[in-house]
Design a protein around this motif. Structure first.
Motif, mmCIF file in Angstrom:
data_model
loop_
_atom_site.group_PDB
_atom_site.id
_atom_site.type_symbol
_atom_site.label_atom_id
_atom_site.label_comp_id
_atom_site.label_asym_id
_atom_site.label_seq_id
_atom_site.Cartn_x
_atom_site.Cartn_y
_atom_site.Cartn_z
ATOM 1 N N THR A 9 4.517 -25.783 -39.322
ATOM 2 C CA THR A 9 4.899 -27.152 -38.971
ATOM 3 C C THR A 9 6.184 -27.139 -38.156
ATOM 4 N N ASN A 10 6.304 -28.077 -37.270
ATOM 5 C CA ASN A 10 7.505 -28.190 -36.445
ATOM 6 C C ASN A 10 8.607 -28.893 -37.231
ATOM 7 N N ALA A 11 9.845 -28.442 -37.028
ATOM 8 C CA ALA A 11 10.990 -29.067 -37.678
ATOM 9 C C ALA A 11 11.273 -30.412 -37.021
ATOM 10 N N PRO A 12 11.756 -31.389 -37.769
ATOM 11 C CA PRO A 12 12.061 -32.691 -37.164
ATOM 12 C C PRO A 12 13.221 -32.563 -36.179
ATOM 13 N N ALA A 13 13.186 -33.341 -35.134
ATOM 14 C CA ALA A 13 14.243 -33.324 -34.128
ATOM 15 C C ALA A 13 15.520 -33.931 -34.708
#
Length: 71
Positions: A9-13
């Protein structure tokens, strides 16, 4: 071995900090640094705010460490 130990999963900006939110902290840090610079560099003799040698003696080694002459 189809499953990975690392999540994909991508980390939140991270939202940028605005200058209007940063300005009070920058002013506070600047004033604090000026007060510390005064006490380390100039709190003695004619410019002394407090009487006696107490402040001078507490900050004596810091003066030499930062290159301020004091005697």
């Amino acid at each position: 071995m189809a499953n990975s130990a690392v999540p994909t999963t991508n980390a939140p900006a991270i939202a940028p900090i605005s200058l209007s939110a940063l300005a009070p902290w920058a002013v506070f840090a600047g004033v604090l640094m000026l007060v510390l610079l005064y006490f380390v560099g100039a709190e003695q003799g004619a410019t002394a705010v407090f009487e006696g040698e107490t402040i001078h003696e507490w900050l004596h080694d810091g003066r030499h460490l930062l290159g301020f002459p004091c005697h």
